[in-house]
Scaffold this motif. Structure first.
Motif, PDB file in Angstrom:
ATOM      1  N   GLY A  39      12.546  17.766   7.470  1.00 54.92           N
ATOM      2  CA  GLY A  39      11.716  17.901   6.280  1.00 54.92           C
ATOM      3  C   GLY A  39      12.316  18.828   5.247  1.00 54.92           C
ATOM      4  N   ILE A  40      12.906  19.918   5.701  1.00 57.75           N
ATOM      5  CA  ILE A  40      13.542  20.862   4.783  1.00 57.75           C
ATOM      6  C   ILE A  40      14.840  20.272   4.256  1.00 57.75           C
ATOM      7  N   ALA A  41      15.626  19.647   5.125  1.00 53.25           N
ATOM      8  CA  ALA A  41      16.902  19.062   4.708  1.00 53.25           C
ATOM      9  C   ALA A  41      16.701  18.017   3.625  1.00 53.25           C
ATOM     10  N   MET A 101       0.787   8.137  11.692  1.00 56.50           N
ATOM     11  CA  MET A 101       1.999   8.900  11.949  1.00 56.50           C
ATOM     12  C   MET A 101       2.857   9.056  10.697  1.00 56.50           C
ATOM     13  N   GLU A 102       3.660  10.122  10.694  1.00 55.65           N
ATOM     14  CA  GLU A 102       4.619  10.342   9.627  1.00 55.65           C
ATOM     15  C   GLU A 102       5.813   9.405   9.839  1.00 55.65           C
ATOM     16  N   ARG A 103       6.290   8.816   8.738  1.00 57.53           N
ATOM     17  CA  ARG A 103       7.458   7.943   8.826  1.00 57.53           C
ATOM     18  C   ARG A 103       8.545   8.325   7.835  1.00 57.53           C
ATOM     19  N   GLY A 104       8.251   9.227   6.914  1.00 53.25           N
ATOM     20  CA  GLY A 104       9.185   9.559   5.840  1.00 53.25           C
ATOM     21  C   GLY A 104      10.453  10.232   6.306  1.00 53.25           C
ATOM     22  N   LEU A 105      10.457  10.783   7.528  1.00 51.60           N
ATOM     23  CA  LEU A 105      11.641  11.468   8.046  1.00 51.60           C
ATOM     24  C   LEU A 105      12.357  10.651   9.115  1.00 51.60           C
ATOM     25  N   LEU A 106      11.898   9.424   9.345  1.00 52.12           N
ATOM     26  CA  LEU A 106      12.580   8.530  10.273  1.00 52.12           C
ATOM     27  C   LEU A 106      13.756   7.854   9.575  1.00 52.12           C
ATOM     28  N   SER A 107      14.750   7.460  10.358  1.00 53.84           N
ATOM     29  CA  SER A 107      15.816   6.634   9.788  1.00 53.84           C
ATOM     30  C   SER A 107      15.233   5.278   9.420  1.00 53.84           C
ATOM     31  N   ARG A 127       2.120   0.642   5.532  1.00 57.38           N
ATOM     32  CA  ARG A 127       2.856   1.805   5.045  1.00 57.38           C
ATOM     33  C   ARG A 127       2.060   2.388   3.881  1.00 57.38           C
ATOM     34  N   CYS A 128       1.936   3.696   3.843  1.00 56.47           N
ATOM     35  CA  CYS A 128       1.111   4.325   2.805  1.00 56.47           C
ATOM     36  C   CYS A 128       1.610   5.752   2.571  1.00 56.47           C
ATOM     37  N   GLY A 129       0.863   6.515   1.776  1.00 56.73           N
ATOM     38  CA  GLY A 129       1.240   7.904   1.536  1.00 56.73           C
ATOM     39  C   GLY A 129       2.524   8.043   0.746  1.00 56.73           C
ATOM     40  N   TYR A 130       2.716   7.157  -0.258  1.00 59.71           N
ATOM     41  CA  TYR A 130       3.886   7.225  -1.127  1.00 59.71           C
ATOM     42  C   TYR A 130       5.181   7.147  -0.309  1.00 59.71           C
ATOM     43  N   GLY A 131       5.156   6.249   0.695  1.00 59.10           N
ATOM     44  CA  GLY A 131       6.332   6.005   1.504  1.00 59.10           C
ATOM     45  C   GLY A 131       6.523   6.952   2.658  1.00 59.10           C
ATOM     46  N   MET A 132       5.565   7.834   2.913  1.00 56.09           N
ATOM     47  CA  MET A 132       5.763   8.879   3.922  1.00 56.09           C
ATOM     48  C   MET A 132       5.041   8.626   5.237  1.00 56.09           C
ATOM     49  N   GLU A 133       4.077   7.703   5.282  1.00 54.98           N
ATOM     50  CA  GLU A 133       3.226   7.600   6.480  1.00 54.98           C
ATOM     51  C   GLU A 133       2.992   6.153   6.888  1.00 54.98           C
ATOM     52  N   LEU A 134       2.558   6.000   8.130  1.00 50.93           N
ATOM     53  CA  LEU A 134       2.317   4.684   8.708  1.00 50.93           C
ATOM     54  C   LEU A 134       0.945   4.700   9.386  1.00 50.93           C
ATOM     55  N   LEU A 135       0.159   3.675   9.101  1.00 51.73           N
ATOM     56  CA  LEU A 135      -1.191   3.563   9.659  1.00 51.73           C
ATOM     57  C   LEU A 135      -1.295   2.271  10.448  1.00 51.73           C
ATOM     58  N   GLY A 136      -1.668   2.385  11.720  1.00 53.11           N
ATOM     59  CA  GLY A 136      -1.903   1.215  12.554  1.00 53.11           C
ATOM     60  C   GLY A 136      -3.341   1.193  13.035  1.00 53.11           C
ATOM     61  N   VAL A 137      -4.010   0.071  12.829  1.00 50.56           N
ATOM     62  CA  VAL A 137      -5.403  -0.094  13.257  1.00 50.56           C
ATOM     63  C   VAL A 137      -5.452  -1.269  14.229  1.00 50.56           C
ATOM     64  N   ARG A 138      -5.961  -1.045  15.416  1.00 51.32           N
ATOM     65  CA  ARG A 138      -6.000  -2.090  16.445  1.00 51.32           C
ATOM     66  C   ARG A 138      -6.992  -3.168  16.045  1.00 51.32           C
ATOM     67  N   THR A 145       0.826  -1.215   0.000  1.00 51.43           N
ATOM     68  CA  THR A 145       0.000   0.000   0.000  1.00 51.43           C
ATOM     69  C   THR A 145       0.856   1.259   0.000  1.00 51.43           C
ATOM     70  N   ASP A 146       2.164   1.126  -0.166  1.00 50.48           N
ATOM     71  CA  ASP A 146       3.063   2.283  -0.155  1.00 50.48           C
ATOM     72  C   ASP A 146       2.630   3.361  -1.140  1.00 50.48           C
ATOM     73  N   SER A 147       2.203   2.954  -2.332  1.00 52.33           N
ATOM     74  CA  SER A 147       1.891   3.909  -3.386  1.00 52.33           C
ATOM     75  C   SER A 147       0.441   4.391  -3.343  1.00 52.33           C
ATOM     76  N   TRP A 148      -0.274   4.049  -2.281  1.00 49.34           N
ATOM     77  CA  TRP A 148      -1.642   4.534  -2.100  1.00 49.34           C
ATOM     78  C   TRP A 148      -1.635   5.716  -1.139  1.00 49.34           C
ATOM     79  N   HIS A 149      -2.484   6.707  -1.405  1.00 49.97           N
ATOM     80  CA  HIS A 149      -2.683   7.788  -0.453  1.00 49.97           C
ATOM     81  C   HIS A 149      -3.223   7.172   0.829  1.00 49.97           C
TER      82      HIS A 149
END
Length: 408
Positions: A298-300, A370-376, A396-407, A145-149
């Protein structure tokens, strides 16, 4: 030209004329594409002649008034059924009387606003072919799902080139079961109990820009706490939610390992033109952490590779701002919060630290976003493992930038 493996299976086309059905078979190449960021890999399994229905037309993407090409299935803004998560049958009408014959069908990636990107698949249309056909389109949603919004939406532009040089384009937009569906289910179950869903949003910015929760909060059913450390964005946040303030609380603080003042680094308010900052994703970009140049993550990340003069201009406009910080536990105690249904984090690389603080408490939100694109790379793995170990289904979703967890 298309990159990737070329295979040549025999594809079957079923043409219907009146009540009779006649097979029409031909040899055509099938392309299996190797696409960046897990873009879908289309494959043609068959072509089927069906009755027509109306579909959605993207006026911005078309070159001519499209009064012939028609999307039969899926309908506009279609929500995928469970059995369609791997493969979606796309039904198209290509030709009709008095219109130049179809000669080529192309599929393009498309952004959320409908702007077409690169071509990801094409096929020639045989002369005197059927008016309509079916493409069995491999989505691969269950595997990647990386390439899904992260909301769950994804769309593509389907363009038909005709013999006279004209072109018609439709957007096909579908939704998989990601954040939006999880929030809808949560809202529905809460309201059915006579309750309202709750949330904690850390890094809320102005409450509108880059915000997945705003469409839900603005319905007026939700209650929760919005946290934003920068005073200018905090002021805009309260203004944007003024109509719902009776159900919302606001905190002008940052979340850190300990209570007390800290220095955040950010782009000066007038440091770069507002539209450019938004285009680069720098609006609201600030952090407690920075690289050796003093740039927030994010800027770097997005500044590398830009022109030297532009980099110098940006670095000259990075400023420091002192903010009040609290631990997550102290924040919840101050606002008398025991738990919440949704935790949303967007803290410019600090997200794993806050997630870890949450997991030390007894509260387990139903949804963590949560955002994950700026994590190591290692922190990204740690965040995913931490959620899974607590019983969350993680995407993982949002074109590699975000993480979604559903209990679960």
């Amino acid at each position: 030209t298309l990159s990737g493996e070329i295979q040549s299976p025999t594809l079957g086309l079923m043409m219907r004329r009146g009540s009779s059905v006649a097979p029409y078979c031909c040899m055509q190449p099938m392309y299996r594409l190797g696409l960046l960021h897990g873009l879908l890999q289309p494959l043609i399994l068959g072509l089927v002649f069906f009755s027509q229905q109306s579909g959605a037309l993207d006026k911005g993407a078309q070159d001519v008034e499209a009064d012939c090409m028609m999307v039969v299935h899926p309908p506009p803004s279609y929500r995928l059924a469970v059995e369609e998560h791997d493969k979606l049958d796309v039904l198209l009408r290509l030709d009709c009387p008095g219109v130049s014959p179809a000669r080529m069908l192309q599929v393009f990636s498309a952004t959320g606003n409908g702007t077409l990107g690169g071509m990801i698949w094409q096929t020639n249309i045989e002369p005197n072919g059927p008016e309509m056909f079916e493409v069995s389109w491999s989505l691969g949603f269950r595997q990647d799902t990386d390439s899904w919004h992260c909301s769950g939406w994804r769309q593509w532009g389907w363009s038909l080139l005709r013999e006279d040089g004209s072109k018609e384009t439709h957007l096909i937009r579908v939704r998989g079961p990601l954040l939006e569906e999880s929030l809808e289910d949560l809202e529905e179950s809460s309201l059915a109990r006579g309750d309202s869903p709750s949330f904690l949003q850390i890094g809320a910015m102005d409450g509108v820009g880059h915000d997945h929760l705003y469409p839900f909060i603005s319905r007026g059913h939700w209650h929760g706490l919005l946290v934003e450390p920068l005073p200018d964005y905090f002021h805009a946040l309260k203004e944007n939610y003024a109509a719902f303030s009776q159900k919302l609380r606001f905190a002008n603080v940052c979340i850190a390992e300990e209570n007390g003042p800290r220095v955040m680094r950010r782009l000066a308010k007038e440091g770069v033109a507002k539209d450019l900052a938004a285009q680069m994703g720098w609006d609201g970009s600030s952090s407690l952490i920075s690289d050796e140049r003093g740039l927030p993550p994010g800027i770097a990340q997005s500044l590398d590779g830009k022109a030297v003069d532009f980099q110098k201009e940006v670095m000259e406009n990075i400023v420091e701002e002192e903010v009040e910080c609290l631990t997550l536990k102290s924040l919840m105690e101050r606002h008398q919060i025991e738990c919440f249904d949704v935790l949303a984090l967007d803290t410019e690389g600090y997200d794993l630290e806050i997630l870890r603080q949450m997991l030390k408490l007894s509260c387990r939100p139903k949804v963590v976003f949560m955002e994950r694109g700026l994590l190591s790379k290692q922190d990204d793995v740690n965040a995913l493992d931490a959620l899974r170990s607590e019983g969350y289904r993680v995407n993982r979703c949002g074109y590699g930038m975000e993480l979604l967890g559903v209990r679960v």
